[in-house]
Write an enzyme that holds these catalytic residues in place. Structure first.
Site, PDB file in Angstrom:
ATOM      1  N   ASN A 154      -4.473 -10.940  -6.543  1.00 20.76           N
ATOM      2  CA  ASN A 154      -4.092 -12.239  -6.867  1.00 20.76           C
ATOM      3  C   ASN A 154      -3.686 -13.242  -5.817  1.00 20.76           C
ATOM      4  OD1 ASN A 154      -1.786 -10.607  -6.834  1.00 20.76           O
ATOM      5  ND2 ASN A 154      -0.726 -11.659  -8.354  1.00 20.76           N
ATOM      6  N   GLU A 251       5.624  -2.706  -6.603  1.00 19.54           N
ATOM      7  CA  GLU A 251       5.685  -3.850  -7.042  1.00 19.54           C
ATOM      8  C   GLU A 251       4.544  -4.080  -8.024  1.00 19.54           C
ATOM      9  OE1 GLU A 251       7.781  -6.248  -6.621  1.00 19.54           O
ATOM     10  OE2 GLU A 251       8.846  -5.646  -4.882  1.00 19.54           O
ATOM     11  N   CYS A 285       2.159 -11.977 -11.260  1.00 20.10           N
ATOM     12  CA  CYS A 285       2.766 -10.604 -11.723  1.00 20.10           C
ATOM     13  C   CYS A 285       4.087 -11.117 -12.551  1.00 20.10           C
ATOM     14  CB  CYS A 285       3.257  -9.731 -10.689  1.00 20.10           C
ATOM     15  SG  CYS A 285       3.975 -10.540  -9.233  1.00 20.10           S
ATOM     16  N   GLU A 462      10.847  -6.426  -2.216  1.00 20.64           N
ATOM     17  CA  GLU A 462      10.131  -6.921  -1.027  1.00 20.64           C
ATOM     18  C   GLU A 462      11.184  -8.321  -0.436  1.00 20.64           C
ATOM     19  OE1 GLU A 462       5.900  -6.954  -2.234  1.00 20.64           O
ATOM     20  OE2 GLU A 462       5.857  -5.713  -0.561  1.00 20.64           O
TER      21      GLU A 462
HETATM   22  P1  NDP Z   1      -4.525  -2.412  -9.626  1.00 20.53           P
HETATM   23  O1  NDP Z   1      -3.194  -1.596  -9.907  1.00 20.53           O
HETATM   24  O2  NDP Z   1      -5.843  -2.191 -10.551  1.00 20.53           O
HETATM   25  O3  NDP Z   1      -4.806  -2.153  -8.111  1.00 20.53           O
HETATM   26  C1  NDP Z   1      -3.763  -2.467  -7.165  1.00 20.53           C
HETATM   27  C2  NDP Z   1      -4.426  -1.820  -5.859  1.00 20.53           C
HETATM   28  O4  NDP Z   1      -4.305  -0.475  -6.012  1.00 20.53           O
HETATM   29  C3  NDP Z   1      -5.785  -2.104  -5.655  1.00 20.53           C
HETATM   30  O5  NDP Z   1      -5.897  -2.408  -4.100  1.00 20.53           O
HETATM   31  C4  NDP Z   1      -6.576  -0.933  -6.102  1.00 20.53           C
HETATM   32  O6  NDP Z   1      -8.011  -0.634  -5.472  1.00 20.53           O
HETATM   33  C5  NDP Z   1      -5.661   0.061  -5.811  1.00 20.53           C
HETATM   34  N1  NDP Z   1      -5.640   1.383  -6.475  1.00 20.53           N
HETATM   35  C6  NDP Z   1      -6.180   1.590  -7.755  1.00 20.53           C
HETATM   36  N2  NDP Z   1      -5.923   3.152  -8.142  1.00 20.53           N
HETATM   37  C7  NDP Z   1      -5.469   3.473  -6.992  1.00 20.53           C
HETATM   38  C8  NDP Z   1      -5.084   4.833  -6.858  1.00 20.53           C
HETATM   39  N3  NDP Z   1      -5.377   5.957  -7.494  1.00 20.53           N
HETATM   40  N4  NDP Z   1      -4.427   5.214  -5.594  1.00 20.53           N
HETATM   41  C9  NDP Z   1      -4.016   4.243  -4.777  1.00 20.53           C
HETATM   42  N5  NDP Z   1      -4.448   2.961  -4.748  1.00 20.53           N
HETATM   43  C10 NDP Z   1      -5.071   2.622  -6.099  1.00 20.53           C
HETATM   44  O7  NDP Z   1      -3.993  -3.910  -9.722  1.00 20.53           O
HETATM   45  P2  NDP Z   1      -4.682  -5.184  -9.637  1.00 20.53           P
HETATM   46  O8  NDP Z   1      -5.416  -5.272  -8.410  1.00 20.53           O
HETATM   47  O9  NDP Z   1      -5.468  -5.149 -11.053  1.00 20.53           O
HETATM   48  O10 NDP Z   1      -3.590  -6.265  -9.737  1.00 20.53           O
HETATM   49  C11 NDP Z   1      -2.989  -6.806 -11.080  1.00 20.53           C
HETATM   50  C12 NDP Z   1      -1.611  -6.022 -11.387  1.00 20.53           C
HETATM   51  O11 NDP Z   1      -0.869  -6.068 -10.136  1.00 20.53           O
HETATM   52  C13 NDP Z   1      -0.707  -6.573 -12.374  1.00 20.53           C
HETATM   53  O12 NDP Z   1      -0.288  -5.676 -13.169  1.00 20.53           O
HETATM   54  C14 NDP Z   1       0.270  -7.282 -11.538  1.00 20.53           C
HETATM   55  O13 NDP Z   1       1.122  -7.518 -12.457  1.00 20.53           O
HETATM   56  C15 NDP Z   1       0.447  -6.647 -10.448  1.00 20.53           C
HETATM   57  N6  NDP Z   1       1.159  -7.366  -9.413  1.00 20.53           N
HETATM   58  C16 NDP Z   1       2.396  -7.169  -9.247  1.00 20.53           C
HETATM   59  C17 NDP Z   1       3.171  -7.860  -8.100  1.00 20.53           C
HETATM   60  C18 NDP Z   1       4.366  -7.986  -7.982  1.00 20.53           C
HETATM   61  O14 NDP Z   1       4.782  -8.078  -6.834  1.00 20.53           O
HETATM   62  N7  NDP Z   1       5.283  -7.115  -8.700  1.00 20.53           N
HETATM   63  C19 NDP Z   1       2.381  -9.155  -7.593  1.00 20.53           C
HETATM   64  C20 NDP Z   1       1.017  -9.246  -7.905  1.00 20.53           C
HETATM   65  C21 NDP Z   1       0.469  -8.298  -9.075  1.00 20.53           C
HETATM   66  P3  NDP Z   1      -9.016  -1.392  -6.093  1.00 20.53           P
HETATM   67  O15 NDP Z   1      -8.537  -2.599  -6.434  1.00 20.53           O
HETATM   68  O16 NDP Z   1     -10.007  -1.326  -5.220  1.00 20.53           O
HETATM   69  O17 NDP Z   1      -9.258  -0.616  -7.611  1.00 20.53           O
END
Ligand code: NDP
Length: 488
Positions: A154, A251, A285, A462
């Site tokens: 995002n 996060e 998020c 963070e």
């Molecule tokens: P995901 O959890 O699907 O992915 C996050 C990252 O983790 C991606 O780079 C993903 O790779 C990677 N990933 C996936 N599986 C694994 C694994 N088993 N081991 C290590 N890394 C892995 O989140 P989204 O990208 O869909 O983002 C949306 C989510 O992020 C929402 O839940 C949102 O609330 C949260 N978020 C939280 C924030 C905060 O600061 N608290 C801020 C922004 C978002 P790939 O994408 O290639 O699958």
């Protein structure tokens, strides 16, 4: 439209073409391919970590003030290149340029600048045990080593900066993996850091899906992992990191409450609720997706909300007057539309509830900004994170009731309260179970303020001084000033 980078990865101070399978990167507004990205092979993951280990040996010995100067120059470069990076971010995420010009590389620059200042001022403590000539101890604040950053899609460059800047300020090296759907802007950050004088290998980018993330998390030469992603991914990352006892910052997601009392300015509260649900097409998020409105002002609130929601401008994300773009991917659009169907079954849909038609952008991943009038807190749309432009409106009668309902979630990322009674505002945020709270505003996250969640929304913080604690460790040094009194 093309945004093909010079290479897919950035390792050892240079782009790397990558030998892995190539994946198309679509522009969410049209589904056109803007770049092809190679996903890292296991050997390339190892090479990136080895590069970071070499970079760490140079960087940890670099004077903290010089580290600060490098980060500061990188901030200036992001500001200089803000428009070009914002266009890349818009093409990669679909977020309107109106947003990316002010919220993405710009906030990344603020972050680099803030941690540049922190780098030069990091200190340990002195701990005295007796008089002037007695024993004492001091602490050294030392880096952890090679840190891994894993980003969500995002806020791609902001997330990369929120992880890289404090890590590098403390003397660590980093390997960063962007989300597979937004691979581009982390490369812009890597190039900016090199131009600013960062030694080769200190900041590396590798591309790929969850398997590449998991390989980094498992890597024996990595000391710490910081993830921004869903709660389920957080659990996988923490489990993976446990095998080698790595430091972890998580996060994660949320289902945050935004509570509007009957003494609040309705216009202000409506504006905040819209920002807290529709900005970045709802892909934030900390969004206040459960909007609790006092029953006395419900009708007036809905009137203003619907009038302003009808006026939202969906359209060409590269047109600076456009306010709402598409969702980031076809898969995510389908997930959000699935929630819209559940909402139709369980709630009254006040506006939206389906795909959006945008002339000239028929193949894009568009959905309508949507408001559900929710009678039961147990409705799926009021309990699960949708991560789309979907607001659940609920009503309440008094403080105790709304506090209990707001806290009835396993998430705990954020919360907001709108009231003109400041004592009530402070009383409420003290009772709300959330890592980040706002009074009479929502979703402002200046870099100086620690940010993070409790419960299923995450671990660690963070930003602010708190981030330093998560990218450094304290070494205690006992200094004897007198002879040892050995009894044998
Ligand atoms: P995901 O959890 O699907 O992915 C996050 C990252 O983790 C991606 O780079 C993903 O790779 C990677 N990933 C996936 N599986 C694994 C694994 N088993 N081991 C290590 N890394 C892995 O989140 P989204 O990208 O869909 O983002 C949306 C989510 O992020 C929402 O839940 C949102 O609330 C949260 N978020 C939280 C924030 C905060 O600061 N608290 C801020 C922004 C978002 P790939 O994408 O290639 O699958």
């Amino acid at each position: 439209m093309r945004a093909q980078p010079e290479g897919s990865h950035y390792v050892d101070g240079a782009y790397l073409a990558g030998a892995g399978e190539r994946h198309p990167d679509p522009y969410p507004a049209t589904a056109e391919t803007i770049a092809e990205i190679a996903w890292a092979t296991p050997d390339e993951v190892d090479a990136a970590v080895a590069s970071a280990r070499r970079g760490f040996e140079v960087w940890r010995k670099t004077a903290p003030a010089e580290r600060g100067r490098v980060l500061r120059r990188a901030a200036d470069i992001l500001r200089r290149d803000n428009r070009a990076i914002s266009e890349i971010e818009t093409l990669d995420t679909g977020k309107p340029l109106q947003e990316t010009l002010v919220a993405d590389a710009a906030s990344g620059a603020d972050c680099l600048e803030y941690f540049a200042a922190q780098a030069a001022t990091l200190t340990g403590d002195h701990i005295g045990f007796s008089g002037d000539d007695g024993d004492f101890a001091y602490t050294r604040r030392e880096p952890l080593g090679v840190c891994v950053g894993i980003g969500a899609w995002n806020y791609p460059i902001q997330i990369a900066c929120w992880k890289a800047a404090p890590a590098l300020a403390c003397g660590n090296a980093m390997v960063f993996k962007p989300s597979e759907v937004t691979p581009l802007s982390a490369l812009s950050l890597a190039r900016a850091l090199s131009e600013a004088g960062l030694p080769d290998g200190v900041f590396n980018v590798v591309q790929g899906g969850g398997a590449v993330g998991a390989a980094l998390v498992a890597h024996p030469d990595v000391a710490k992992v910081s993830l921004t992603g869903e709660s389920g991914t957080g659990i996988k990352v923490m489990t993976g990191a446990a095998a080698t006892l790595k430091h972890v910052t998580l996060e994660l997601g949320g289902k945050s409450p935004l509570i509007v009392f009957d003494d609040a300015s309705i216009d202000q509260a409506v504006g905040a609720a819209m920002l807290a649900n529709f900005y970045s097409t709802g892909q934030v998020c900390s969004n206040g997706t459960r909007v609790f409105v006092h029953e006395a002002i419900k009708d007036a609130f809905i009137d203003r909300l619907l009038a302003r929601t009808r006026a939202l401008r969906l359209g060409d994300p590269l047109d600076e007057t456009t306010q709402i773009g598409p969702l980031v991917s076809a898969g995510h659009r389908d997930k959000v539309l699935g929630y819209y169907e559940k909402g139709k079954a369980e709630t009254t849909v006040l506006i939206g509830g389906g795909r959006a038609e945008v002339a000239g952008f028929e193949n894009g991943y568009w959905v309508e900004p949507t408001v559900f009038d929710v009678a039961s807190d147990a409705a799926v749309v009021a309990t699960e994170e949708i991560f789309g432009p979907a607001m659940s409106l609920l009503t309440f009668g008094d403080e105790d009731e709304v506090t209990a309902r707001a806290n009835a979630t396993r998430f705990g990322l954020a919360a907001g309260v709108f009231t003109r009674d400041l004592a009530r505002g402070h009383r409420m945020v003290a009772r709300l179970r959330a890592g980040t709270c706002w009074i009479n505003t929502y979703n402002l996250t200046p870099i100086e303020m620690p940010f993070g969640g409790v419960g299923r929304s995450g671990l660690g913080r963070e930003n602010g001084g708190a981030a330093i604690e998560h990218y450094s460790q304290v070494k205690s040094v006992y200094v004897a000033m007198t002879d040892i009194d050995a009894p044998y």
